[in-house]
Design a protein around this motif. Structure first.
Motif, short mmCIF file in Angstrom:
data_model
loop_
_atom_site.label_atom_id
_atom_site.label_comp_id
_atom_site.label_asym_id
_atom_site.label_seq_id
_atom_site.Cartn_x
_atom_site.Cartn_y
_atom_site.Cartn_z
N VAL A 153 -2.24 -2.37 14.24
CA VAL A 153 -1.91 -2.78 12.88
C VAL A 153 -1.66 -1.50 12.08
N VAL A 154 -0.46 -1.38 11.53
CA VAL A 154 -0.11 -0.20 10.75
C VAL A 154 0.15 -0.62 9.31
N GLU A 155 -0.58 0.01 8.40
CA GLU A 155 -0.36 -0.24 6.97
C GLU A 155 0.41 0.92 6.38
N PHE A 156 1.55 0.62 5.81
CA PHE A 156 2.33 1.63 5.09
C PHE A 156 1.83 1.62 3.66
N TRP A 157 1.34 2.74 3.22
CA TRP A 157 0.59 2.88 1.97
C TRP A 157 1.28 3.87 1.05
N ALA A 158 1.09 3.65 -0.25
CA ALA A 158 1.61 4.61 -1.23
C ALA A 158 0.57 4.82 -2.32
N LYS A 159 0.41 6.05 -2.72
CA LYS A 159 -0.59 6.41 -3.72
C LYS A 159 -0.41 5.62 -5.02
N PHE A 160 0.85 5.41 -5.43
CA PHE A 160 1.09 4.73 -6.70
C PHE A 160 0.61 3.28 -6.67
N ASN A 161 0.39 2.72 -5.48
CA ASN A 161 -0.04 1.32 -5.38
C ASN A 161 -1.31 1.18 -4.56
N GLU A 162 -2.18 2.15 -4.64
CA GLU A 162 -3.39 2.09 -3.83
C GLU A 162 -4.31 0.94 -4.20
N ILE A 163 -4.18 0.42 -5.40
CA ILE A 163 -5.01 -0.70 -5.82
C ILE A 163 -4.74 -1.95 -4.97
N ASN A 164 -3.54 -2.05 -4.41
CA ASN A 164 -3.16 -3.22 -3.60
C ASN A 164 -3.19 -2.94 -2.10
#
Length: 136
Positions: free
Chosen positions: A49-60
């Motif tokens: 399972v790979v989650e593509f993450w972004a700092k600007f949307n870390e709340i989600n």
């Protein structure tokens, strides 16, 4: 008020993006991680399972990632994986892709509201289905 802030500081610093370093991957090791094979030719490799993450949307972000069973979890910072982002056409964060033996099985993408339209239970159900299918 001053005391309330002092009490809350430790909880605020434990953001949802707190994922140990060993779970972060980037362009340099992405393909190796999604194609990882167990030793001695074991055919029962776990899905990834790979989650593509972004700092600007870390709340989600997928904050319940530790609840996933019978799968390997990794997180990719989109700012550090431009080639991978392009290859898998990731345009929203978070985006979650389920791989089995290096092949994309399914994915979930955030909507325009930047929230992931799935639950941890739905992701686990997909993992279970992939694991069940690979037994045959």
């Amino acid at each position: 008020m001053k005391y309330l802030i002092l009490i809350l500081i430790p909880f605020i610093s434990l953001s949802q993006s707190d994922v140990p370093d060993k779970y972060w991957i980037d362009d340099s090791n992405f393909e190796d991680k999604i194609n990882e094979k167990k030793a001695f030719g074991d055919d029962n490799n776990l899905p990834v399972v790979v989650e593509f993450w972004a700092k600007f949307n870390e709340i989600n972000c997928l904050s319940e990632w530790e609840q996933l069973e019978d799968a390997v979890y990794y997180r990719v910072d989109l700012a550090k994986a431009s080639n991978t982002k392009k290859k898998y056409k990731v345009r929203m964060a978070p985006t979650i892709i389920l791989f089995k033996d290096g092949f994309k099985e399914t994915s979930w993408k955030a909507g325009l509201d930047l929230e992931l339209p799935t639950t941890i239970e739905e992701i686990q159900e997909a993992i279970n289905e992939v694991n069940q299918a690979s037994k045959f």
